[in-house]
Design an enzyme around this catalytic site. Structure first.
Site, PDB file in Angstrom:
ATOM      1  N   ASN A  20     -43.685  13.064  66.303  1.00 22.56           N
ATOM      2  CA  ASN A  20     -44.027  13.972  67.406  1.00 22.56           C
ATOM      3  C   ASN A  20     -42.874  14.075  68.386  1.00 22.56           C
ATOM      4  O   ASN A  20     -41.761  14.411  67.946  1.00 22.56           O
ATOM      5  CB  ASN A  20     -45.418  13.716  68.000  1.00 22.56           C
ATOM      6  CG  ASN A  20     -45.711  12.355  68.531  1.00 22.56           C
ATOM      7  OD1 ASN A  20     -45.554  11.371  67.835  1.00 22.56           O
ATOM      8  ND2 ASN A  20     -46.140  12.261  69.764  1.00 22.56           N
ATOM      9  N   ASP A  21     -43.072  13.848  69.658  1.00 23.54           N
ATOM     10  CA  ASP A  21     -42.114  14.267  70.680  1.00 23.54           C
ATOM     11  C   ASP A  21     -40.655  13.846  70.432  1.00 23.54           C
ATOM     12  O   ASP A  21     -40.410  12.693  70.057  1.00 23.54           O
ATOM     13  CB  ASP A  21     -42.486  13.639  72.027  1.00 23.54           C
ATOM     14  CG  ASP A  21     -43.964  13.696  72.341  1.00 23.54           C
ATOM     15  OD1 ASP A  21     -44.722  14.287  71.576  1.00 23.54           O
ATOM     16  OD2 ASP A  21     -44.358  13.133  73.385  1.00 23.54           O
ATOM     17  N   SER A  82     -43.355   8.101  74.734  1.00 25.04           N
ATOM     18  CA  SER A  82     -42.202   8.960  75.017  1.00 25.04           C
ATOM     19  C   SER A  82     -41.437   8.584  76.274  1.00 25.04           C
ATOM     20  O   SER A  82     -41.965   7.934  77.175  1.00 25.04           O
ATOM     21  CB  SER A  82     -42.669  10.410  75.126  1.00 25.04           C
ATOM     22  OG  SER A  82     -42.970  10.888  73.842  1.00 25.04           O
ATOM     23  N   GLU A 210     -48.420  16.005  80.596  1.00 26.26           N
ATOM     24  CA  GLU A 210     -47.598  15.099  79.808  1.00 26.26           C
ATOM     25  C   GLU A 210     -46.137  15.558  79.861  1.00 26.26           C
ATOM     26  O   GLU A 210     -45.834  16.703  80.191  1.00 26.26           O
ATOM     27  CB  GLU A 210     -48.055  15.106  78.340  1.00 26.26           C
ATOM     28  CG  GLU A 210     -49.484  14.605  78.133  1.00 26.26           C
ATOM     29  CD  GLU A 210     -49.810  14.408  76.656  1.00 26.26           C
ATOM     30  OE1 GLU A 210     -50.300  13.321  76.323  1.00 26.26           O
ATOM     31  OE2 GLU A 210     -49.590  15.327  75.846  1.00 26.26           O
TER      32      GLU A 210
END
Ligand code: FRU
Length: 467
Positions: A20-21, A82, A210
């Protein structure tokens, strides 16, 4: 049809499992480092999550270094989440630059909790590196008790920069009454942090923000974030989680105390089916570069054939520029053009490329113009904007159509890389990212309507080596 067909040639994807990120994006001592959220054992349940690491000398050819920040201490026991990077000039033991990575350690306390208002630890953690590869010990700098009492347990995703002689940190937060906002911290040494303000919107916009970001283009400041719980907004396409940016206007500054941004100014980065948690950084040449996650957080957004044991990718790096109207344009970094082969002119309106990788360029578009890829995905330009539409359900895995009405579309660039497509209209003022799963090894391109120039460049496979 084999899943290999869907591996990418110039997009960063996980070697295995779930990505993901993008995290810790930077250019450090000349080398580009792109870290990323990674669960290598996905789809195994409760797969660990930490930072994978890609590095590159040219933003085109990449090497993967495995899991470099794992969930292996009590302060990040349920995920090394993250965060961002900052390069501190001359601070390393050898007198050279020092890389600092800040991230959120996620902890789920044992017991029966809601994990929103209680039961979750969110620790801001620092690791340093003198060479970009070997990471020093983890130092926890902030814990839940250090955040304002009106914050829920959801505080995360540090973004760090330096301004007016101090380090600054943005954290995404959810208040106890479910408002998304950002906390702003300041520090003299990068270790001891104190709250200096907040960033809120004038009207409520979602329950959590986020992945906060802060961007300065031509002296204009912006904040980016991923608001969650925004399906009710007209611009949301009915999707709960989005990513975009606000201008910080009216003489306010993020570092200058409490800043209020206008909910009506929120602009989505991308109007495709998948784009989330982007992060920007400024490279050594001064370019501001944005990279996003081509994926979505909602569990229902798996959207891919079951036989694949890996999921998601990152966008290509996109250089940011500010338009006169304050809108930010995103354009694939120039380095990618090194992968282009001899272009095929789409004079007859039709071409087939041998591989499923291409950079398609259309300029001087007039009136209605349409590009159809593989008889499956249509990119439509007209006098009010641009859109993408799947006309083959099997390839789409649940995706339908999306569009944005901003201004007449006059040029178009489409990057195709096996199972990902990125569309840039009007120099990157209207952008769409999506996955798709065509079964063909070659790519067919058909156009309808008039444009001055239509070129299809085949793209080389930059990932062939390192994998
Ligand atoms: C965004 C996000 C972040 C978090 C990370 C965990 O996609 O939820 O807020 O740090 O993913 O993987």
């Amino acid at each position: 049809m084999t899943p290999d067909l869907w591996r990418m040639g110039y997009h960063l994807m996980p070697p295995t499992g779930w990505l993901n990120d993008p995290n810790g994006l930077c250019q450090f001592r000349g080398t580009y480092h792109f870290f990323h959220q990674w669960s290598p054992e996905w789809p195994a349940p409760h797969a660990r999550r930490g930072w994978g690491h890609y590095s590159s000398e040219d933003l085109v050819h990449w090497e993967h270094h495995g899991m470099v920040l794992d969930q292996d201490t009590p302060d990040d026991a349920n995920g090394a989440y993250s965060g961002g990077a900052i390069v501190v000039p001359g601070a390393a033991p050898d007198g050279g630059d020092l890389l600092r990575l800040y991230y959120t350690g996620n902890v789920k306390e044992p017991g029966d909790h809601d994990f929103v208002y209680e039961g979750r630890g969110a620790n801001e953690i620092l690791v340093e590196s003198a060479d970009g590869f070997a990471l020093g010990p983890k130092e926890t700098l902030l814990r839940n008790a250090d955040y304002p009492a009106w914050c829920s347990c959801h505080v995360r995703d540090p973004k760090i920069w330096e301004e007016d002689g101090a380090y600054r940190m943005l954290l995404g937060a959810r208040t106890r009454d479910d408002l998304g906002m950002m906390l702003v911290y300041r520090s003299d040494d990068g270790r001891a942090w104190e709250l200096s303000g907040t960033v809120r919107s004038d009207e409520p916009m979602g329950y959590m923000w986020e992945c906060p970001d802060r961007i300065v283009l031509d002296g204009h400041e912006y904040v980016g974030c991923c608001p969650q719980g925004v399906a009710g907004f007209a611009w949301s396409d009915g999707v709960d989680d989005h990513s975009g940016y606000f201008p910080v206007a009216g003489g306010r500054r993020v570092a200058g105390g409490d800043a209020v941004v206008a909910a009506a100014d929120f602009t989505r980065w991308d109007h495709g089916f998948e784009f989330y948690a982007p992060q920007s950084f400024v490279d050594e040449s001064g370019r501001t570069i944005l990279v996003g996650w081509v994926g979505m957080p909602e569990a229902s957004w798996i959207g891919q054939p079951e036989e694949l044991d890996w999921i998601h990718c990152l966008t290509v790096p996109r250089e940011l520029s500010r338009g006169e109207d304050g809108r930010i344009a995103q354009w694939p970094i120039a380095e990618l053009e090194a992968l282009r082969g001899e272009p095929v002119a789409l004079g007859s309106g039709e071409a087939t490329l041998p591989d499923h990788r291409a950079d398609l360029v259309f300029t001087g578009i007039e009136d209605d113009f349409e590009v159809t890829l593989d008889d499956a995905l249509e990119v439509r330009c007209d006098a009010s904007g641009c859109g993408i539409c799947f006309v083959n359900k099997a390839v789409a895995c649940g995706r339908t159509s999306r569009r944005v009405d901003l201004e007449p579309a006059s040029d178009l660039r489409i990057l195709v890389d096996s199972s990902v497509v990125e569309v840039f209209a009007n120099g990157g003022r209207m952008v769409f990212s999506t996955r798709w799963f065509p079964a063909a090894g070659e790519l067919s391109v058909r156009t309808a309507g008039a444009c001055e120039r239509a070129l299809a460049y085949p793209m080389a496979d930059a990932m062939a080596g390192p994998y």
